[in-house]
Design a protein around this motif. Structure first.
Motif, mmCIF file in Angstrom:
data_model
loop_
_atom_site.group_PDB
_atom_site.id
_atom_site.type_symbol
_atom_site.label_atom_id
_atom_site.label_comp_id
_atom_site.label_asym_id
_atom_site.label_seq_id
_atom_site.Cartn_x
_atom_site.Cartn_y
_atom_site.Cartn_z
ATOM 1 N N PRO A 159 -53.006 -38.636 84.387
ATOM 2 C CA PRO A 159 -54.048 -39.572 84.826
ATOM 3 C C PRO A 159 -54.448 -39.290 86.274
ATOM 4 C CG PRO A 159 -52.268 -40.739 83.699
ATOM 5 C CD PRO A 159 -51.797 -39.331 83.914
ATOM 6 N N PRO A 160 -55.684 -39.624 86.639
ATOM 7 C CA PRO A 160 -56.090 -39.482 88.046
ATOM 8 C C PRO A 160 -55.355 -40.506 88.904
ATOM 9 C CG PRO A 160 -57.768 -40.657 86.818
ATOM 10 C CD PRO A 160 -56.757 -40.192 85.814
ATOM 11 N N THR A 161 -55.430 -40.348 90.209
ATOM 12 C CA THR A 161 -54.719 -41.268 91.103
ATOM 13 C C THR A 161 -55.211 -42.700 90.914
ATOM 14 O OG1 THR A 161 -54.439 -39.500 92.733
ATOM 15 C CG2 THR A 161 -54.119 -41.758 93.504
ATOM 16 N N PHE A 162 -56.526 -42.896 90.830
ATOM 17 C CA PHE A 162 -57.083 -44.242 90.671
ATOM 18 C C PHE A 162 -57.967 -44.294 89.431
ATOM 19 C CE2 PHE A 162 -56.367 -43.695 95.270
ATOM 20 C CZ PHE A 162 -55.495 -44.761 95.488
ATOM 21 N N PHE A 163 -57.844 -45.376 88.674
ATOM 22 C CA PHE A 163 -58.650 -45.550 87.470
ATOM 23 C C PHE A 163 -58.667 -47.039 87.121
ATOM 24 C CE2 PHE A 163 -54.275 -44.723 86.376
ATOM 25 C CZ PHE A 163 -53.984 -45.587 85.340
ATOM 26 N N THR A 164 -59.342 -47.398 86.017
ATOM 27 C CA THR A 164 -59.384 -48.802 85.597
ATOM 28 C C THR A 164 -58.597 -48.978 84.304
ATOM 29 O OG1 THR A 164 -61.466 -48.456 84.416
ATOM 30 C CG2 THR A 164 -61.610 -49.216 86.696
ATOM 31 N N ALA A 169 -56.295 -42.371 78.522
ATOM 32 C CA ALA A 169 -57.112 -41.172 78.294
ATOM 33 C C ALA A 169 -58.427 -41.486 77.592
ATOM 34 C CB ALA A 169 -56.319 -40.157 77.479
ATOM 35 N N VAL A 170 -58.466 -42.584 76.829
ATOM 36 C CA VAL A 170 -59.696 -42.967 76.139
ATOM 37 C C VAL A 170 -60.808 -43.303 77.126
ATOM 38 C CG1 VAL A 170 -60.738 -44.809 74.739
ATOM 39 C CG2 VAL A 170 -58.602 -43.758 74.008
ATOM 40 N N SER A 171 -60.451 -43.893 78.256
ATOM 41 C CA SER A 171 -61.472 -44.377 79.193
ATOM 42 C C SER A 171 -61.598 -43.555 80.474
ATOM 43 C CB SER A 171 -61.165 -45.838 79.576
ATOM 44 O OG SER A 171 -59.882 -45.943 80.164
ATOM 45 N N VAL A 172 -60.692 -42.631 80.711
ATOM 46 C CA VAL A 172 -60.745 -41.870 81.959
ATOM 47 C C VAL A 172 -60.330 -40.428 81.697
ATOM 48 C CG1 VAL A 172 -58.373 -42.399 82.653
ATOM 49 C CG2 VAL A 172 -60.078 -41.867 84.396
ATOM 50 N N GLU A 173 -60.935 -39.502 82.424
ATOM 51 C CA GLU A 173 -60.628 -38.081 82.246
ATOM 52 C C GLU A 173 -59.347 -37.721 82.998
ATOM 53 O OE1 GLU A 173 -62.697 -33.687 82.938
ATOM 54 O OE2 GLU A 173 -63.819 -35.537 83.347
ATOM 55 N N PHE A 174 -58.413 -37.093 82.289
ATOM 56 C CA PHE A 174 -57.180 -36.654 82.929
ATOM 57 C C PHE A 174 -57.457 -35.436 83.814
ATOM 58 C CE2 PHE A 174 -53.347 -38.486 80.468
ATOM 59 C CZ PHE A 174 -53.945 -39.739 80.448
ATOM 60 N N VAL A 175 -56.558 -35.192 84.756
ATOM 61 C CA VAL A 175 -56.774 -34.136 85.748
ATOM 62 C C VAL A 175 -55.521 -33.270 85.880
ATOM 63 C CG1 VAL A 175 -58.418 -35.521 87.050
ATOM 64 C CG2 VAL A 175 -55.981 -35.617 87.638
ATOM 65 N N PRO A 176 -55.664 -32.024 86.361
ATOM 66 C CA PRO A 176 -54.484 -31.189 86.620
ATOM 67 C C PRO A 176 -53.685 -31.756 87.793
ATOM 68 C CG PRO A 176 -56.507 -29.887 86.559
ATOM 69 C CD PRO A 176 -56.915 -31.314 86.628
ATOM 70 N N LYS A 177 -52.405 -31.432 87.835
ATOM 71 C CA LYS A 177 -51.603 -31.830 88.983
ATOM 72 C C LYS A 177 -52.142 -31.148 90.223
ATOM 73 C CE LYS A 177 -47.146 -32.829 86.831
ATOM 74 N NZ LYS A 177 -45.700 -32.508 86.785
ATOM 75 N N LYS A 178 -52.217 -31.902 91.330
ATOM 76 C CA LYS A 178 -52.761 -31.333 92.560
ATOM 77 C C LYS A 178 -52.028 -31.895 93.766
ATOM 78 C CE LYS A 178 -56.685 -32.735 94.253
ATOM 79 N NZ LYS A 178 -58.122 -33.032 94.442
ATOM 80 N N ASN A 227 -47.128 -32.285 78.649
ATOM 81 C CA ASN A 227 -47.428 -31.191 77.727
ATOM 82 C C ASN A 227 -48.335 -31.647 76.587
ATOM 83 O OD1 ASN A 227 -45.917 -29.236 79.111
ATOM 84 N ND2 ASN A 227 -44.020 -29.921 78.152
ATOM 85 N N LEU A 228 -48.152 -32.880 76.116
ATOM 86 C CA LEU A 228 -48.990 -33.411 75.035
ATOM 87 C C LEU A 228 -50.452 -33.515 75.442
ATOM 88 C CD1 LEU A 228 -46.861 -36.294 73.449
ATOM 89 C CD2 LEU A 228 -47.628 -34.213 72.314
ATOM 90 N N PHE A 229 -50.685 -33.777 76.729
ATOM 91 C CA PHE A 229 -52.050 -33.951 77.220
ATOM 92 C C PHE A 229 -52.535 -32.709 77.968
ATOM 93 C CE2 PHE A 229 -50.780 -38.221 76.253
ATOM 94 C CZ PHE A 229 -51.942 -38.814 75.776
ATOM 95 N N ASN A 230 -52.233 -31.537 77.381
ATOM 96 C CA ASN A 230 -52.741 -30.252 77.887
ATOM 97 C C ASN A 230 -52.401 -30.019 79.352
ATOM 98 O OD1 ASN A 230 -54.012 -29.630 75.376
ATOM 99 N ND2 ASN A 230 -55.681 -31.021 75.929
#
Length: 259
Positions: A101-106, A146-155, A94-97
């Motif tokens: 996080p996406p499935t894969f990131f750095t 979240a600073v380095s990668v764009e968050f995504v909706p649940k899918k 809820n805090l992050f709209n």
């Protein structure tokens, strides 16, 4: 197919380890799970995607998503695995709209992970203090990601989403009738369709799964309520006969319940 790691379903559950063996067969649970690779090559499957992760790579598996990890080379492995129970991650979601996080990131802030790990293993004056500390660190972790990668909706793909809904329904109604007929009426799908979806995702029969689910709930009740009899708890958790209860309990815990 995969197994349900029911042992992680405890309230306020947190599992955070630094390990050198990544081997984890396909499984799922109600906890969200992070994998951070510090060293080594890890073959990861999550949310239907498979990738080889290297140092600095990370993976996020949301609740009830099937995931697995295997070593992919002879290079030594050093990973961090963090599982967070839903009551933690729902607030973060809820805090992050209402995104995650996406499935894969750095992610390569291992100094932060090591400090977080040390704090989680300390003894605190109360469980309430520990929970507040964990929630604070989780919020920092999510912010760092979240600073380095764009968050995504649940899918989830449609069948996978229905399977997750079935598992949630079973967990919330473990002490009631959970036959395929009941599931069919509740979700509005033919019994045969429900059966096919469960068989596709689950590595055991539905009856076996339901019995294991009930056993873990029963065990928690027995531990918290020493005045309750085994027979009383067995029937309260949805078992129709004690033979099935004792058999399933011994298979899961290696010994019979208290008498």
């Amino acid at each position: 197919m995969a197994y349900h790691d029911i042992k992680t379903e405890n309230n306020n559950f947190l599992y955070f380890v630094n390990k050198t063996d990544p081997t984890t067969d396909p499984h799922f649970h109600s906890s969200s799970e992070f994998l951070f690779v510090k060293n080594g090559d890890i073959l990861v499957t999550s949310n239907g995607e498979t990738r080889i992760l290297h140092s600095g790579d990370a993976c996020f598996s949301p609740e009830f998503s099937v995931h697995s990890y295997y070593k992919h080379s002879k290079e030594p492995v050093d990973i961090y695995v963090l599982l967070c129970q839903k009551n933690y991650t729902d607030r973060l979601f809820n805090l992050f709209n209402k995104q995650q996080p996406p499935t894969f990131f750095t992610f390569d802030d291992y100094e932060f992970l090591e400090y977080f790990l040390k704090q989680c293993t300390q003894n605190y004056a109360s469980e309430d203090i520990r929970q507040k500390l964990v929630e604070g660190f989780l919020q920092i972790l999510y912010t760092k990601v979240a600073v380095s990668v764009e968050f995504v909706p649940k899918k989830l793909e449609k069948q996978g989403e229905l399977f997750c809904d079935i598992l949630r329904f079973a967990n919330d109604n473990y002490n009631k009738d959970l036959s395929l007929e009941v599931l069919s009426r509740h979700f509005g799908y033919a019994r045969e369709s429900i059966s096919r979806i469960i068989h596709k995702h689950l590595s055991e029969s539905w009856n076996s799964y339901v019995n294991r689910l009930r056993i873990f709930h029963a065990n928690r009740i027995l531990v918290k309520n020493p005045n309750k009899t085994v027979l009383e708890v067995a029937y309260d958790c949805g078992f129709n006969n004690t033979k099935s209860f004792y058999k399933t309990y011994k298979e899961e815990f290696g010994h019979p319940p208290r008498t």
